[in-house]
Design a protein around this motif. Structure first.
Motif, PDB file in Angstrom:
ATOM      1  N   SER A  71       0.843  -1.197   0.000  1.00 53.22           N
ATOM      2  CA  SER A  71       0.000   0.000   0.000  1.00 53.22           C
ATOM      3  C   SER A  71       0.879   1.247   0.000  1.00 53.22           C
ATOM      4  O   SER A  71       2.056   1.190   0.337  1.00 53.22           O
ATOM      5  N   THR A  73       0.595   3.534   2.075  1.00 52.97           N
ATOM      6  CA  THR A  73       0.944   3.736   3.486  1.00 52.97           C
ATOM      7  C   THR A  73       2.186   2.940   3.864  1.00 52.97           C
ATOM      8  O   THR A  73       3.096   3.473   4.508  1.00 52.97           O
ATOM      9  N   SER A  74       2.262   1.689   3.428  1.00 49.57           N
ATOM     10  CA  SER A  74       3.448   0.889   3.754  1.00 49.57           C
ATOM     11  C   SER A  74       4.682   1.415   3.043  1.00 49.57           C
ATOM     12  O   SER A  74       5.784   1.383   3.591  1.00 49.57           O
ATOM     13  N   ARG A  75       4.517   1.930   1.830  1.00 49.96           N
ATOM     14  CA  ARG A  75       5.665   2.494   1.106  1.00 49.96           C
ATOM     15  C   ARG A  75       6.123   3.802   1.743  1.00 49.96           C
ATOM     16  O   ARG A  75       7.304   4.124   1.733  1.00 49.96           O
ATOM     17  N   GLN A  76       5.197   4.553   2.335  1.00 51.60           N
ATOM     18  CA  GLN A  76       5.565   5.784   3.025  1.00 51.60           C
ATOM     19  C   GLN A  76       6.433   5.479   4.239  1.00 51.60           C
ATOM     20  O   GLN A  76       7.356   6.222   4.552  1.00 51.60           O
ATOM     21  N   ARG A  77       6.135   4.393   4.914  1.00 55.00           N
ATOM     22  CA  ARG A  77       6.922   4.028   6.095  1.00 55.00           C
ATOM     23  C   ARG A  77       8.324   3.671   5.677  1.00 55.00           C
ATOM     24  O   ARG A  77       9.286   3.892   6.281  1.00 55.00           O
TER      25      ARG A  77
END
Length: 77
Positions: A71, A73-77
């Motif tokens: 996601s 979101t996971s790539r942002q982390r």
């Protein structure tokens, strides 16, 4: 929807085009190191948004953690 992205036969049929910063002439007002850093951030943000680096060649695969099933979101982390 995530089932679609995790399906073994799922593939991306197009590669997002690079969405450039303002015209290079506008960047001339900034120090070269600032422009270099801005271009690095641009590429990084586009990779987070689209899952693949904007300068990746045709057929390039996303880095681990950036591919199908990941996601934003996971790539942002």
């Amino acid at each position: 929807m995530i089932d679609l992205f995790e399906a073994p036969d799922f593939e991306v049929l197009f590669q997002p085009e690079r969405m450039p910063l303002p015209a290079v002439g506008l960047l001339d007002a900034f120090p070269p190191e600032t422009v270099k850093q801005a271009l690095w951030w641009e590429a990084h943000i586009l990779e987070v948004l689209h899952g693949i680096a904007p300068d990746a060649g045709p057929g390039a695969q996303p880095r681990p953690g950036y591919g199908p099933g990941s996601s934003v979101t996971s790539r942002q982390r």
